[in-house]
Write an enzyme that holds these catalytic residues in place. Structure first.
Site, PDB file in Angstrom:
ATOM      1  N   LYS A 125      57.026  26.194 102.353  1.00 50.91           N
ATOM      2  CA  LYS A 125      56.851  27.421 103.122  1.00 50.91           C
ATOM      3  C   LYS A 125      58.239  28.040 103.135  1.00 50.91           C
ATOM      4  O   LYS A 125      59.235  27.341 103.019  1.00 50.91           O
ATOM      5  CB  LYS A 125      56.439  27.086 104.551  1.00 50.91           C
ATOM      6  N   HIS A 128      62.040  30.931 107.208  1.00 57.18           N
ATOM      7  CA  HIS A 128      61.932  32.250 107.834  1.00 57.18           C
ATOM      8  C   HIS A 128      62.829  32.361 109.052  1.00 57.18           C
ATOM      9  O   HIS A 128      63.508  31.410 109.415  1.00 57.18           O
ATOM     10  CB  HIS A 128      60.470  32.581 108.156  1.00 57.18           C
ATOM     11  N   HIS A 131      63.226  29.699 111.653  1.00 59.68           N
ATOM     12  CA  HIS A 131      64.082  28.533 111.400  1.00 59.68           C
ATOM     13  C   HIS A 131      65.561  28.858 111.540  1.00 59.68           C
ATOM     14  O   HIS A 131      66.389  27.968 111.661  1.00 59.68           O
ATOM     15  CB  HIS A 131      63.820  27.968 110.000  1.00 59.68           C
TER      16      HIS A 131
HETATM   17  N1  ARG Z   1      59.441  21.055 110.597  1.00 62.67           N
HETATM   18  C1  ARG Z   1      59.222  21.405 111.958  1.00 62.67           C
HETATM   19  C2  ARG Z   1      58.862  22.886 112.065  1.00 62.67           C
HETATM   20  O1  ARG Z   1      59.220  23.676 111.227  1.00 62.67           O
HETATM   21  C3  ARG Z   1      60.437  21.149 112.820  1.00 62.67           C
HETATM   22  C4  ARG Z   1      60.889  19.717 112.868  1.00 62.67           C
HETATM   23  C5  ARG Z   1      61.770  19.454 114.053  1.00 62.67           C
HETATM   24  N2  ARG Z   1      62.259  18.100 114.104  1.00 62.67           N
HETATM   25  C6  ARG Z   1      61.526  17.038 114.446  1.00 62.67           C
HETATM   26  N3  ARG Z   1      62.074  15.852 114.392  1.00 62.67           N
HETATM   27  N4  ARG Z   1      60.276  17.150 114.849  1.00 62.67           N
HETATM   28  O2  ARG Z   1      58.230  23.265 113.028  1.00 62.67           O
END
Ligand code: ARG
Length: 564
Positions: A125, A128, A131
């Protein structure tokens, strides 16, 4: 000299309170009529059996005024201390000028480790604007903790595993092509991902197909893994381009897939500890006692979940890094997710569950509303940064067309503006993108602070200034200079406060205040054309401001060009 400590020492003698406790109650008053430091006497009422204003009065008579104190005044229940201005100027300037970019560094974190889980975009993805916040806030906290002596481990917990890859594989096989993915990278992956969701609304069996592919991935089936790895590599290459632009680096890229072979042991442990329960074919940890919905550990089809991987990752990190704190940066909408699996760690009997800290933040919005990946309303990060650079370039062309290295400066300023905008408010506030506001050179913005830094550099360049050897500190006792000195002096405690509250905006605001105070000083005083002693003292102040502004910006992840 640490004035707070010295004043606490004086107070210790007359109040019989422990010095440490006194330090904690000494305040920096909001306006200068109330002195440089204030000690509230409310707490002493019980011990002295008197009204606090009376206590303040009596203490003021008992205190032996040392050399650095100009006067001690009583206002209500407060004892207000006025520090001798030239002593204050000397203490602050000597400290900044001798420590240079190490000013504000401390050893409070020595021997302690902080794991910071940030950025963590999802593979395939696009990266964006949502993030952006995680990346920028995490990066700033990394620098802030490092400055305080902590060992930091920056981890990119990539979303590189999960059912979305099953969807992507189905989408690729149905509507994609090798050529298109090679040509357009993440853009193309996103296009087919969005198409999957549109099509699945009409044909729900696509979801089953997708789950099937994910199960294949979990079982290590070759074709499934090869496609996954391909999507992974394409994504990482694109993420890294953005990280380079932002000047962000990670100590580890251990994403969700890293825990594939580590989850079995954790599931086993949950079973052994009698925490796993079956529910509608799935395996859950019940959190009724905690008044939360259950934490899903294994899906009906055998698949693991986001939470399963987070629990496994936490155990792995504790074992690997022996962290004192492990902090997670994500948007507010993941609050429940973290609360749930933190509770699972607690139930497993690990007392370090309280060292797991979710640091949430608000959304990013454009005029068009919340940004979401799934429905295609995304602004690619790279596009956004490039736009920031282009907008900045326009402003430079207008204001300073002869500037050398225009490209370079536009990059530092444009990207700096985006970062600064993100770090300007308390985390939980939503961030709105407005080019006009972000790039306003006169507003409370990144460009404004950078411009002020460049102004300080330009003064020093024009005067071919070097660090003065003998400084007459009495030349820095005017109101504007003192205001600048105060803000310089508070820089170290602001860094500490930002770390305690996990709020980089405390540093952001502080350097805006310093920039404003410096511009007032610059407006009120002539520097290079003043009488020699005054000139030298002012140059010293300019050098200190330049140092702290550039270091403050660096902690936020922003560069400070010398000319703009
Ligand atoms: N990949 C997840 C997202 O974009 C965030 C991950 C955050 N870190 C974790 N250890 N859960 O929503």
């Amino acid at each position: 000299m640490d004035f707070k400590v010295e004043i606490a020492y004086l107070l210790e003698k007359v109040t019989q309170q422990p010095q440490q406790e006194i330090i904690g109650t000494i305040e920096v008053p909001p306006n200068k009529e109330m002195g440089d430091f204030a000690y509230p006497c409310f707490r002493l009422a019980k011990q002295f059996r008197k009204a606090p204003p009376l206590i303040a009065q009596e203490l003021s008579e008992k205190i032996e005024k040392p050399n650095f104190i100009d006067s001690v005044k009583v206002q209500g229940a407060y004892l207000n201390f006025f520090v001798k201005k030239q002593v204050y100027a000397q203490e602050v300037l000597q400290e900044v000028l001798s420590k240079k970019e190490n000013y504000g560094k401390s050893t409070v974190g020595e021997g302690k480790t902080i794991v910071i889980d940030y950025s963590s975009p999802n593979i395939a993805k696009p990266f964006h604007v949502g993030h952006l916040r995680s990346t920028v806030i995490g990066n700033a906290l990394y620098h802030i903790f490092e400055k305080l002596g902590y060992r930091c481990e920056g981890i990119n917990h990539l979303g590189d595993w999960g059912t979305q890859f099953g969807k992507l594989i189905v989408a690729y096989q149905k509507w994609g092509s090798k050529e298109a993915v090679e040509k357009d990278g993440i853009q193309e992956l996103m296009r087919i991902y969005v198409k999957f969701h549109d099509e699945a609304e009409k044909a729900p069996q696509l979801e089953d197909e997708a789950r099937g592919w994910f199960v294949k991935m979990q079982n290590g089936q070759e074709e499934a893994l090869a496609l996954w790895k391909w999507f992974y590599d394409i994504s990482i290459t694109e993420f890294d381009r953005v990280y380079d632009m932002l000047g962000v680096h990670f100590d580890a890229y251990t994403g969700e897939s890293f825990y594939n072979d580590k989850m079995d042991a954790v599931v086993k442990e949950l079973k052994e500890k009698n925490l796993l329960k079956e529910s509608e074919g799935a395996m859950i940890v019940d959190l009724e006692e905690e008044k939360m919905p259950p934490c899903l550990i294994i899906r009906k089809d055998g698949g693991t979940l986001y939470a399963t991987r987070d629990i496994t990752a936490a155990l792995y990190r504790k074992k690997t890094y022996h962290f004192d704190k492990c902090i997670y940066l994500t948007a507010l909408d993941q609050n429940l997710h973290f609360a749930q699996w933190f509770a699972v760690i607690k139930k497993m009997g690990y007392d370090w569950w309280k060292d797991l800290i979710h640091v949430p933040f608000g959304l990013v919005s454009l005029d068009s509303g919340k940004l979401s990946t799934r429905h295609g309303n995304v602004v690619l990060m790279e596009e956004l940064l490039n736009q920031a650079i282009a907008e900045t370039k326009k402003i430079i062309e207008e204001k300073n067309p002869d500037l050398p290295n225009k490209e370079e400066v536009a990059k530092k300023v444009g990207i700096g503006a985006v970062i600064f905008n993100d770090l300007y408010n308390s985390r939980v506030k939503d961030v709105v993108f407005s080019w006009e506001r972000m790039l306003n050179f006169d507003g409370e913005t990144g460009p404004y602070v950078q411009y002020t830094h460049a102004r300080a550099c330009s003064i020093l360049r024009r005067g071919q200034c070097t660090l003065p050897k003998n400084i007459d500190y009495t030349k820095l006792t005017d109101e504007a200079s003192i205001e600048v000195l105060k803000l310089l002096g508070q820089f170290p405690e602001k860094i500490q406060e930002a770390a305690d509250k996990l709020e980089p905006f405390i540093v952001t605001r502080h350097i805006v205040n310093l920039a404003q105070a410096f511009n007032k000083f610059y407006h009120d005083n002539s520097i290079l054309n003043s009488e020699e002693n005054t000139k030298q003292a002012r140059i010293a102040l300019v050098i200190a401001v330049k140092t702290v502004l550039s270091e403050g910006l660096a902690m936020l992840g922003i560069q400070a060009p010398e000319q703009m």
